[in-house]
Design a protein around this motif. Structure first.
Motif, PDB file in Angstrom:
ATOM      1  N   MET A  32      -2.029  -3.629   6.639  1.00  0.00           N
ATOM      2  CA  MET A  32      -0.726  -3.684   7.300  1.00  0.00           C
ATOM      3  C   MET A  32       0.051  -4.854   6.702  1.00  0.00           C
ATOM      4  N   GLY A  33       1.261  -4.630   6.293  1.00  0.00           N
ATOM      5  CA  GLY A  33       2.092  -5.697   5.740  1.00  0.00           C
ATOM      6  C   GLY A  33       1.851  -5.903   4.261  1.00  0.00           C
ATOM      7  N   GLY A  34       2.040  -7.170   3.818  1.00  0.00           N
ATOM      8  CA  GLY A  34       1.827  -7.477   2.409  1.00  0.00           C
ATOM      9  C   GLY A  34       2.768  -6.715   1.499  1.00  0.00           C
ATOM     10  N   SER A  35       4.018  -6.591   1.895  1.00  0.00           N
ATOM     11  CA  SER A  35       5.107  -5.906   1.192  1.00  0.00           C
ATOM     12  C   SER A  35       4.881  -4.398   1.030  1.00  0.00           C
ATOM     13  N   LYS A  36       3.810  -3.868   1.638  1.00  0.00           N
ATOM     14  CA  LYS A  36       3.628  -2.413   1.670  1.00  0.00           C
ATOM     15  C   LYS A  36       4.291  -1.820   2.910  1.00  0.00           C
ATOM     16  N   THR A  37       4.109  -2.523   4.010  1.00  0.00           N
ATOM     17  CA  THR A  37       4.777  -2.145   5.256  1.00  0.00           C
ATOM     18  C   THR A  37       5.236  -3.444   5.921  1.00  0.00           C
ATOM     19  N   GLN A  38       5.993  -3.315   6.981  1.00  0.00           N
ATOM     20  CA  GLN A  38       6.397  -4.502   7.726  1.00  0.00           C
ATOM     21  C   GLN A  38       5.251  -4.964   8.624  1.00  0.00           C
ATOM     22  N   CYS A  39       4.987  -6.261   8.639  1.00  0.00           N
ATOM     23  CA  CYS A  39       4.002  -6.805   9.574  1.00  0.00           C
ATOM     24  C   CYS A  39       4.569  -8.099  10.144  1.00  0.00           C
ATOM     25  N   THR A  40       4.746  -8.128  11.451  1.00  0.00           N
ATOM     26  CA  THR A  40       5.480  -9.214  12.104  1.00  0.00           C
ATOM     27  C   THR A  40       4.693  -9.764  13.284  1.00  0.00           C
ATOM     28  N   GLY A 106     -14.829  -9.555   8.231  1.00  0.00           N
ATOM     29  CA  GLY A 106     -14.348  -8.330   7.595  1.00  0.00           C
ATOM     30  C   GLY A 106     -12.857  -8.094   7.729  1.00  0.00           C
ATOM     31  N   ILE A 107     -12.145  -9.022   8.375  1.00  0.00           N
ATOM     32  CA  ILE A 107     -10.692  -8.905   8.501  1.00  0.00           C
ATOM     33  C   ILE A 107     -10.054 -10.106   7.816  1.00  0.00           C
ATOM     34  N   MET A 108      -9.033  -9.823   7.028  1.00  0.00           N
ATOM     35  CA  MET A 108      -8.359 -10.916   6.329  1.00  0.00           C
ATOM     36  C   MET A 108      -6.899 -10.966   6.767  1.00  0.00           C
ATOM     37  N   HIS A 109      -6.417 -12.169   6.971  1.00  0.00           N
ATOM     38  CA  HIS A 109      -5.018 -12.361   7.374  1.00  0.00           C
ATOM     39  C   HIS A 109      -4.345 -13.329   6.419  1.00  0.00           C
ATOM     40  N   ILE A 110      -3.162 -12.951   5.957  1.00  0.00           N
ATOM     41  CA  ILE A 110      -2.391 -13.803   5.047  1.00  0.00           C
ATOM     42  C   ILE A 110      -0.979 -13.912   5.616  1.00  0.00           C
ATOM     43  N   GLY A 111      -0.343 -15.063   5.414  1.00  0.00           N
ATOM     44  CA  GLY A 111       1.075 -15.189   5.768  1.00  0.00           C
ATOM     45  C   GLY A 111       1.308 -15.451   7.241  1.00  0.00           C
ATOM     46  N   GLN A 112       2.538 -15.253   7.683  1.00  0.00           N
ATOM     47  CA  GLN A 112       2.970 -15.597   9.025  1.00  0.00           C
ATOM     48  C   GLN A 112       4.326 -14.962   9.273  1.00  0.00           C
ATOM     49  N   SER A 116       3.613 -11.270   7.379  1.00  0.00           N
ATOM     50  CA  SER A 116       2.167 -11.284   7.579  1.00  0.00           C
ATOM     51  C   SER A 116       1.526 -10.123   6.853  1.00  0.00           C
ATOM     52  N   TRP A 117       0.220 -10.201   6.718  1.00  0.00           N
ATOM     53  CA  TRP A 117      -0.517  -9.196   5.951  1.00  0.00           C
ATOM     54  C   TRP A 117      -1.946  -9.172   6.495  1.00  0.00           C
ATOM     55  N   VAL A 118      -2.368  -8.015   6.979  1.00  0.00           N
ATOM     56  CA  VAL A 118      -3.726  -7.876   7.517  1.00  0.00           C
ATOM     57  C   VAL A 118      -4.484  -6.857   6.671  1.00  0.00           C
ATOM     58  N   ARG A 119      -5.643  -7.263   6.140  1.00  0.00           N
ATOM     59  CA  ARG A 119      -6.469  -6.351   5.348  1.00  0.00           C
ATOM     60  C   ARG A 119      -7.776  -6.090   6.099  1.00  0.00           C
TER      61      ARG A 119
END
Ligand code: SF4
Ligand code: ZN
Length: 419
Positions: A32-40, A106-112, A116-119
Motif C-alpha cells: 500500500m502506498g510507495g507511489s503505487k497507491t495513496q497511503c495516508t 514481516g511488515i515493513m513501513h516507510i515514510g509518514q 507512507s508505504w506498507v509492504r
C-alpha cells in the motif's frame, strides 16, 4: 481508570527486534502506498464520548481479498481521547505509527503523513495477517507508551480509493495547519533547539536537530512538536539542546548542538551546519521527504521528493539518493530535508538560500508553488517558481542550463557554489 495492556493480540511476532527488517522483492505479497497507491496516516483528537476504546474497523478490502502482487490504497485514521490529551500531541502520536508498524514481523513501513508505504510479506500473510492488526498494535502501544495522555484509542483503516482520498484531503489540511505553527518563529527567537533520535534504529549515527526554521527532514516533526514530545516524555527521543555559542552565523553552527550530536551519534559525527548542504550538512536518514543535491554546472541545486520516481539532473533517482545518503552520514553536497523546509527562511541560506534552486519535480513545485513565489519575492525575485526547471524541461544539467539562461535564473549570477 487507566487501561493496562500487556498482550498484543495479533498472529505475528512483535517487537523492536523486527524494526530494521526489510520486505524485499521475492518476499513481497502486496503493498500500500510507495507511489503505487495513496497511503495516508492521520491522528486526530476526539471527545471522550465520540469514540470507543479498542474499536478497530477495516472499511474496504483486507489482505484476504488480495492476490499476490496486488496493491491497495490505505488510510490509517487514529482517533485518541484523553483528559490530558491535546491537539499538539497529534503529530507525535502519528509519527509513532512508523516504528510500531515496523515492529510487526514481516511488515515493513516507510515514510509518514501522505507518503507512507506498507509492504506485507508472504510469510506474514501465511500466518494470517490482517490490516486490522495494525489497529490492534496502535491501540495497545499507545496505551502502553502514552498512558499519561491516552484514555481511548479507536482506529479505522480505509482501503477504498474514495475513502482514502477523502482522508488524504483532510490530513493535508491538518499537516498544513501544523506546519504553519512555526511559520512566524525564527531560530534567533529561541535559545533551545530539540534533537530527534527516533530514526537511529535505521540510521545509528543520525541525529536530527529541529529548530523553528528547520523542520525535521521527515516533515513530520517541527520545533513545536519536539517541544510537546519532550513534555510528554522527558527521557524520550526529543531532548532540548541549548544552542550555546554561535560558532558560524552564516552556515548555522552552534557549540551546544555540536556537543550534543557528538554524544548522541556516539562520536560518529562531530559537527554539522544547519544552513548549508555544501559544507558539513546535517545527517540524513532514509525517511526524508526530499533530498537536495548540488548541480555544479548550473551553479545551483536541485531537490527531489519521494513521490517522483523519474530521473533527475543529479544523475540519480530519489531511491538511489536515499540509498546512498540515507544511512545517517553527513554527505557534503547532499542533504535530506522536508518539503516545508524548502520555503523556510533558513533553507541552505549559507549557500545562497532558495534562489539556488534550479530544478525540482513538477509535482513538488505545484504543491508548494505559492510558497515558492512568496519566499522568492522576499528574496527579491518575483514569480520565482516559474524560473525553476522541472522534468518537462529536462533531466540532465545540459538539458536545463540553456533554459535557465533564457529565463535569467538568479543562481547563474550568484557567487560560485563551491568556492
Ligand atoms: Fe525524528 Fe528526524 Fe526521524 Fe523525523 S527524520 S522522525 S525528525 S529523527
Ligand atoms: Zn528517518
Amino acid at each position: 481508570l487507566k487501561i493496562n495492556i500487556t498482550e498484543i493480540d495479533i498472529p505475528l511476532a512483535f517487537g523492536p527486534a523486527f524494526e530494521g527488517e526489510r520486505v524485499r522483492g521475492g518476499d513481497l505479497f502486496g503493498q500500500m502506498g510507495g507511489s503505487k497507491t495513496q497511503c495516508t496516516e492521520l491522528v486526530k483528537m476526539a471527545e471522550m464520548n465520540e469514540i470507543e476504546d479498542g474499536k478497530v474497523n477495516v472499511i474496504g478490502p483486507d489482505i484476504a481479498d488480495m492476490k499476490e502482487g496486488d496493491v491497495l490504497p490505505l488510510g490509517i485514521y487514529v482517533q485518541i481521547a484523553g483528559r490530558e490529551f491535546q491537539p499538539d500531541f497529534e503529530p507525535i502520536m502519528e509519527r509513532q505509527i512508523h516504528h510500531l508498524v515496523n515492529y510487526i514481523q514481516g511488515i515493513m513501513h516507510i515514510g509518514q503523513r501522505d507518503i507512507s508505504w506498507v509492504r506485507v510479506s508472504k510469510a506474514a500473510v501465511e500466518k494470517g495477517f490482517s490490516l486490522k492488526d495494525i489497529g490492534v498494535v496502535l491501540h495497545a502501544k499507545f496505551h502502553q507508551e502514552f498512558q499519561k495522555i491516552v484514555d481511548k484509542v479507536q482506529v479505522t483503516l480505509y482501503t477504498g480509493k474514495d475513502d482514502v482520498d477523502k482522508l488524504t484531503a483532510t490530513a493535508r489540511a491538518e499537516y498544513k495547519k501544523r506546519d504553519e505553527r512555526v511559520d512566524t518563529m525564527t531560530d534567533e527567537d529561541v535559545d533551545t533547539f530539540y534533537s530527534c533520535s527516533l530514526c537511529q534504529s535505521f540510521a545509528p549515527s543520525h541525529v536530527c536537530t529541529v529548530s523553528p526554521e528547520r523542520t525535521g527532514l521527515c516533515g513530520a516533526y517541527n520545533w513545536m512538536d519536539c517541544k510537546a514530545s519532550f513534555e510528554i516524555n522527558p527521557t524520550g527521543p526529543n531532548q532540548p539542546i541549548k544552542k550555546g555559542k554561535v560558532l558560524d552565523q552564516k552556515l548555522g553552527r552552534f557549540e551546544g548542538v555540536d556537543a550534543f550530536i557528538k554524544g548522541a551519534s556516539k562520536g560518529a559525527i562531530d559537527t554539522y551546519n544547519f544552513y548549508s548542504m555544501v559544507h558539513a550538512p546535517m545527517t540524513t536518514c532514509g525517511c526524508c521527504e526530499c533530498i537536495a543535491a548540488m548541480l555544479p554546472s548550473c551553479n545551483g541545486i536541485m531537490t527531489v521528493g519521494r513521490d517522483y520516481t523519474g530521473d533527475t539532473p543529479s544523475g540519480m533517482k530519489f531511491t538511489t539518493l536515499a540509498g546512498v545518503m540515507g544511512g545517517g552520514a553527513s554527505s557534503p553536497g547532499f542533504v535530506g530535508h522536508s518539503k516545508f523546509n524548502i520555503t523556510q527562511k533558513k533553507f541552505i541560506l549559507g549557500d545562497g538560500g532558495l534562489l539556488r534552486m534550479v530544478w525540482m519535480p513538477k509535482i513538488v513545485k505545484d504543491e508548494i508553488y505559492d510558497r515558492l513565489n512568496a519566499r522568492g519575492a522576499e528574496m527579491g525575485v518575483e514569480n520565482f517558481a516559474d524560473l525553476i526547471a522541472d522534468e518537462t524541461v529536462g533531466v540532465t544539467e545540459e538539458e536545463i542550463l540553456p533554459w535557465l539562461e533564457e529565463k535569467g535564473h538568479p543562481a547563474l549570477s550568484m557567487e560560485p557554489l563551491i568556492g
